[in-house]
Design a protein around this motif. Structure first.
Motif, PDB file in Angstrom:
ATOM      1  N   MET A  31       0.555  -1.114  -0.476  1.00  0.00           N
ATOM      2  CA  MET A  31      -0.101   0.348  -0.063  1.00  0.00           C
ATOM      3  C   MET A  31       0.990   1.715  -0.027  1.00  0.00           C
ATOM      4  O   MET A  31       1.986   0.956   1.036  1.00  0.00           O
ATOM      5  N   ARG A  32       0.465   2.233  -0.920  1.00  0.00           N
ATOM      6  CA  ARG A  32       1.138   3.931  -0.635  1.00  0.00           C
ATOM      7  C   ARG A  32       0.343   4.604  -0.068  1.00  0.00           C
ATOM      8  O   ARG A  32       0.322   5.095   1.131  1.00  0.00           O
ATOM      9  N   GLU A  33      -1.060   4.858  -0.719  1.00  0.00           N
ATOM     10  CA  GLU A  33      -1.730   5.569  -0.301  1.00  0.00           C
ATOM     11  C   GLU A  33      -3.604   5.091  -0.655  1.00  0.00           C
ATOM     12  O   GLU A  33      -3.445   4.868  -1.675  1.00  0.00           O
ATOM     13  N   HIS A  94      -9.358   6.863  -4.744  1.00  0.00           N
ATOM     14  CA  HIS A  94      -8.357   6.665  -5.696  1.00  0.00           C
ATOM     15  C   HIS A  94      -7.301   5.495  -4.639  1.00  0.00           C
ATOM     16  O   HIS A  94      -7.149   6.406  -3.203  1.00  0.00           O
ATOM     17  N   VAL A  95      -6.552   4.378  -4.750  1.00  0.00           N
ATOM     18  CA  VAL A  95      -6.114   3.259  -3.893  1.00  0.00           C
ATOM     19  C   VAL A  95      -5.218   3.709  -4.677  1.00  0.00           C
ATOM     20  O   VAL A  95      -5.147   3.244  -5.941  1.00  0.00           O
ATOM     21  N   GLY A  96      -3.732   3.460  -4.437  1.00  0.00           N
ATOM     22  CA  GLY A  96      -2.330   3.555  -4.970  1.00  0.00           C
ATOM     23  C   GLY A  96      -1.185   2.310  -4.054  1.00  0.00           C
ATOM     24  O   GLY A  96      -1.610   2.186  -2.563  1.00  0.00           O
ATOM     25  N   ILE A  97      -0.849   1.802  -5.014  1.00  0.00           N
ATOM     26  CA  ILE A  97      -0.137   0.800  -4.596  1.00  0.00           C
ATOM     27  C   ILE A  97       1.416   0.483  -4.902  1.00  0.00           C
ATOM     28  O   ILE A  97       1.736   0.812  -6.606  1.00  0.00           O
ATOM     29  N   VAL A 106       3.789   3.851  -8.890  1.00  0.00           N
ATOM     30  CA  VAL A 106       2.689   3.372  -7.828  1.00  0.00           C
ATOM     31  C   VAL A 106       1.538   2.911  -9.092  1.00  0.00           C
ATOM     32  O   VAL A 106       1.648   3.701  -9.861  1.00  0.00           O
ATOM     33  N   VAL A 107       0.583   1.748  -8.190  1.00  0.00           N
ATOM     34  CA  VAL A 107      -0.173   1.735  -9.501  1.00  0.00           C
ATOM     35  C   VAL A 107      -1.754   2.233  -8.821  1.00  0.00           C
ATOM     36  O   VAL A 107      -1.840   2.449  -7.723  1.00  0.00           O
ATOM     37  N   LEU A 108      -2.356   2.569  -9.423  1.00  0.00           N
ATOM     38  CA  LEU A 108      -3.728   3.272  -9.181  1.00  0.00           C
ATOM     39  C   LEU A 108      -5.019   2.162  -9.619  1.00  0.00           C
ATOM     40  O   LEU A 108      -5.294   2.097 -10.702  1.00  0.00           O
ATOM     41  N   ALA A 109      -5.820   2.433  -8.882  1.00  0.00           N
ATOM     42  CA  ALA A 109      -6.987   1.834  -9.602  1.00  0.00           C
ATOM     43  C   ALA A 109      -8.484   2.953  -8.270  1.00  0.00           C
ATOM     44  O   ALA A 109      -8.135   3.445  -7.696  1.00  0.00           O
TER      45      ALA A 109
END
Length: 436
Positions: A31-33, A94-97, A106-109
């Protein structure tokens, strides 16, 4: 890395309720943010409202006005303790990993949800259109009730009732223009009207069934004050006027409903009910406007009773008028509630008013510096609304003013007699001296 985001739809909520925005996600990455956005202007603007930083395990609100309003329940879940109308609209999570391969990318969805905030109406009132309006004795006229509902979101459902029963009305998309179907229908004129009470006229000296006025023969001169003996002002006399026509058909009601947005996000709804008024059956009829709204547990309502004037209470000040005083004759109130608002017209029986006009509109008639000639004069106050008309008469008694000797006032209340004679004599002598 694997990452999916989904948000369950929210049911409509009412202003003041607590709402939880939950962002569901699945991932096998680090997890990033997690960031929540409020979307405005049709999706062109996305404003951060809350952020969870996984690297430092901190969370904070980006909007100062929203500080202390959101609580992070678990990373991606935000709770709004008391929603406002301004909270209405779409939201995105928005979820970033971190990418497994680079550890820097960073991958976002993201997922979105719409928060529908409802507000119950805050006020409801029933008014009469085009008031105050006169009474028509010989012709029917259209009458419109207006129901104003404010503070609701979405627009409420508005309908009318008569005496507790729903009114079946014909929808009217546009207001009436001209005559056509709005012209009075099925009217029969009568030569004699057995419902009409004989009108009171001061010149005839009769009231209703022929009862004489309290002071049928007013004193010709001024009523002088003689110690405790005083002359009482007679009570006001009331007569009523009824229509000289009747309906022979049931009324046809027309209904129109509109609403307009307000700056605070709510709407103002207006509903109108129009029909050809029939005072014979509409007088003392109870009309109510009711409102149904999804944010209300039970309907709101406001009601009015159509009532023809039955005679206002009139107050005269001072109660003992003297020559030179300013007299005010004021409508204090009615013996009963009157709806719609009456139209008041003042006249002096058999003559003009003090200022020379034939009539005066309003609740108050002011007579400035009353002269002796007004003693015994009769004043008529006509109160009328579309349901009927009533006349109230009162007599003005003017007493002598010890501060003003008799014969020193004219009809306008100005000093004349000896002062005026001395002035004319002085001017005449001056002219003669100059000529000689």
């Amino acid at each position: 890395a694997y990452l999916t985001v989904s948000i369950e739809p929210l049911p409509p909520v009412v202003v003041g309720d607590a709402v939880t925005l939950k962002c569901n996600f699945k991932t096998d990455g680090k997890m990033r943010e997690i960031v929540w956005y409020r979307v405005t202007d049709g999706g062109t603007i996305k404003q951060k409202i809350f952020t969870f930083d996984a690297m430092f395990s901190t969370n904070f609100s980006q909007m100062e006005n929203y500080r202390k309003r959101e609580d992070l329940v678990y990373q991606s879940t935000v709770r709004l303790p008391e929603v406002r109308i301004s909270d209405n609209g779409p939201y995105e999570c928005h979820v970033g990993i971190y990418d497994r391969a680079t550890r820097e990318k960073v991958v976002l969805a993201s997922g979105n949800v719409f928060l529908n905030v409802m507000a119950p109406p805050t006020s409801i009132s029933v008014l009469a259109a085009d008031t105050p309006a006169p009474f028509s004795r010989y012709q029917a006229q259209n009458f419109t009730l207006v129901c104003v509902v404010s503070g609701g979101k979405p627009a409420p459902l508005v309908y009318f009732k008569r005496d507790g029963e729903p009114i079946e009305a014909t929808p009217l998309p546009e207001p009436p223009a001209g005559a056509g179907s709005w012209a009075p229908r099925n009217l029969l004129h009568r030569d004699l009207d057995d419902t009409k009470v004989p009108k009171s006229l001061a010149a005839e000296g009769e009231v209703g069934g022929g009862q004489p006025l309290a002071t049928a023969d007013p004193p010709r001169g001024l009523a002088a004050e003689r110690g405790p003996v005083t002359e009482t002002i007679p009570e006001t006399v009331v007569s009523r006027e009824f229509p000289r026509w009747v309906h022979v058909a049931e009324p046809i009601y027309y209904f129109r409903h509109t609403h307009a947005p307000v700056n605070d996000g709510t709407v103002e709804a207006r509903a109108t009910l129009t029909w050809t008024l029939n005072p014979q059956i509409d007088n003392e009829a109870l009309f109510s406007c009711e409102v149904k709204h999804p944010a209300l547990s039970m309907p709101m309502q406001s009601e009015v009773t159509l009532v023809a004037p039955k005679g206002p209470k009139i107050m005269m000040t001072p109660t003992r008028a003297r020559v030179g005083d300013t007299v005010r004759i004021l409508v204090q109130g009615f013996q009963n509630e009157v709806f719609p608002e009456p139209l008041f017209t003042w006249t002096r029986v058999g003559s003009r008013l003090l200022d020379g006009s034939t009539e005066h509109d309003g609740k108050e008639l002011v007579l400035e510096r009353v002269p002796a000639e007004l003693n015994g004069s009769m004043y008529r106050c006509t109160a009328q609304n579309p349901l009927g008309s009533t006349d109230t008469h009162t007599r003005l008694i003017v007493f002598e003013n010890p501060n003003i000797p008799r014969g020193t006032e004219d009809s306008n209340g100005s000093l004349t007699s000896h002062c005026g004679f001395r002035l004319v004599l002085a001017l005449t002598l001056t002219v003669i001296l100059e000529l000689t």
